[in-house]
Design a protein around this motif. Sequence first.
Motif, PDB file in Angstrom:
ATOM      1  N   GLU A 155       0.841  -1.190   0.000  1.00 60.97           N
ATOM      2  CA  GLU A 155       0.000   0.000   0.000  1.00 60.97           C
ATOM      3  C   GLU A 155       0.877   1.241   0.000  1.00 60.97           C
ATOM      4  OE1 GLU A 155      -3.272   2.358   2.780  1.00 60.97           O
ATOM      5  OE2 GLU A 155      -2.773   0.282   3.250  1.00 60.97           O
ATOM      6  N   LYS A 196      -2.543  -1.764  -3.295  1.00 60.86           N
ATOM      7  CA  LYS A 196      -3.480  -0.672  -3.025  1.00 60.86           C
ATOM      8  C   LYS A 196      -2.737   0.644  -3.176  1.00 60.86           C
ATOM      9  CE  LYS A 196      -6.592   1.289   0.361  1.00 60.86           C
ATOM     10  NZ  LYS A 196      -7.069   1.243   1.742  1.00 60.86           N
ATOM     11  N   GLU A 205      -6.183  -2.252  -6.339  1.00 62.21           N
ATOM     12  CA  GLU A 205      -7.199  -1.286  -5.918  1.00 62.21           C
ATOM     13  C   GLU A 205      -6.582   0.101  -6.015  1.00 62.21           C
ATOM     14  OE1 GLU A 205      -9.495   0.110  -1.889  1.00 62.21           O
ATOM     15  OE2 GLU A 205      -9.018  -2.011  -2.105  1.00 62.21           O
TER      16      GLU A 205
END
Length: 188
Positions: free
Chosen positions: A126, A141, A159
């Motif tokens: 992320e 992400k 994502e």
Amino acid sequence: MGIQVWFIVLGVGVMTLIVWDGKRRKLKQRALSAAGRPHKAPAVDSASISEHPFEAMSPPEEASAVTSPAIQCMPGGSRIGSATHILGKVIADEPVLIKGRLEGTLIAPNHPVSVTASGHVASYLEGNSVDIDGKMVGTLKANTKATLLSRARIQGIVEAPSLECMAGAWLQVDVAKKVNLHKIAMVS
């Protein structure tokens, strides 16, 4: 002409094609090794993702030498070197550059994260903006933008509100776009 003559002509033709194909493959191997990329034979069997996450990926061989902009070196931040293998969780409050292997979780929600061509990430990644030029298995992400460069090999879930994918990148993913829902209350 008799049938024996046809078999001889057909045999000579097939042998000629085999020799030409061998020369073509040899030239291709020389070109790849001269470019600094070792030639790999395609994988025959596929292992499960949890046992050997990087060996499970078998993207198609690169047909042409597609070049993409390399990931720029950042002046500061954390670097995971090419000889480094991390098993576990990394939480960073600065930019992160991955040249090595990370099996676990990397969280840098407010900073850019870059995975170079030699980088391997498994499980969860992320960052504010994420650039991938290496291999990734798991969940990616990006809070603002994910960029997949030409040597990227991604398997799992992506994502991101914005996804940029360069020609040559190999994906086997589910893509989720973060949607901001605004609730409107009506009062009478």
